[in-house]
Structures are given as structure tokens and as C-alpha cells.
Scaffold this motif. Sequence first.
Motif, PDB file in Angstrom:
ATOM      1  N   ARG A   1       0.829  -1.219   0.000  1.00 32.88           N
ATOM      2  CA  ARG A   1       0.000   0.000   0.000  1.00 32.88           C
ATOM      3  C   ARG A   1       0.856   1.258   0.000  1.00 32.88           C
ATOM      4  N   GLU A   2       1.920   1.246   0.775  1.00 29.72           N
ATOM      5  CA  GLU A   2       2.765   2.432   0.901  1.00 29.72           C
ATOM      6  C   GLU A   2       3.555   2.746  -0.364  1.00 29.72           C
TER       7      GLU A   2
ATOM      8  N   LYS B   1       2.837   1.562  -3.627  1.00 30.79           N
ATOM      9  CA  LYS B   1       2.136   1.367  -4.904  1.00 30.79           C
ATOM     10  C   LYS B   1       2.054   2.631  -5.746  1.00 30.79           C
ATOM     11  N   ASN B   2       2.139   3.800  -5.156  1.00 31.58           N
ATOM     12  CA  ASN B   2       2.091   5.050  -5.915  1.00 31.58           C
ATOM     13  C   ASN B   2       3.434   5.425  -6.530  1.00 31.58           C
ATOM     14  N   TYR B   3       4.486   4.689  -6.174  1.00 33.89           N
ATOM     15  CA  TYR B   3       5.828   5.011  -6.647  1.00 33.89           C
ATOM     16  C   TYR B   3       6.406   3.959  -7.588  1.00 33.89           C
TER      17      TYR B   3
ATOM     18  N   ASP C   1       5.573  -0.144  -9.656  1.00 35.27           N
ATOM     19  CA  ASP C   1       4.599  -1.161 -10.060  1.00 35.27           C
ATOM     20  C   ASP C   1       4.651  -2.283  -9.033  1.00 35.27           C
TER      21      ASP C   1
ATOM     22  N   GLY D   1      -6.327  -2.027  -4.775  1.00 35.00           N
ATOM     23  CA  GLY D   1      -5.680  -1.510  -5.972  1.00 35.00           C
ATOM     24  C   GLY D   1      -4.389  -2.211  -6.338  1.00 35.00           C
TER      25      GLY D   1
END
Length: 64
Positions: free
Chosen positions: A10-11, A13-15, A17, A36
Motif C-alpha cells: 500500500r505504501e 504502490k504510488n511510486y 509497479d 488496488g
Amino acid sequence: MENHVRELAREIKNYVDVRVLVANEELKTITEIIDGIEVTKIASLGRLRSAPLAPAFPIWLRRL
């Protein structure tokens, strides 16, 4: 997914794949999206000394 892996995925995933590969508790391989994140649960034959017996795990790992 184990709590530690879930929180880590979760931490980041925005940075990067992120895809998670884990052993399923059943004799069935499934892929689902959790929070997600693509999570593939590999069919498992059971456990031996608390370790999952998932012979297809290396094959799936190569696919990632």
C-alpha cells in the motif's frame, strides 16, 4: 495477504509497479485486486512445517 506485505504494498504502490505473489490455502490459483494491488494466490498442496507447498510458485515468479 499477510499484514506486513499488505502495508508495504500500500505504501509503495504510488511510486512503483507492485504485484504480490503469495501461496493460496486452496488447490486453486486465483488473481484478484486488493486495495488496488494485483495479488496472485498460487495453488498450494498444503503446508510442511508451516511453509506452504506451492510447486508452481517459481513458474509464476518468472512471469512477473
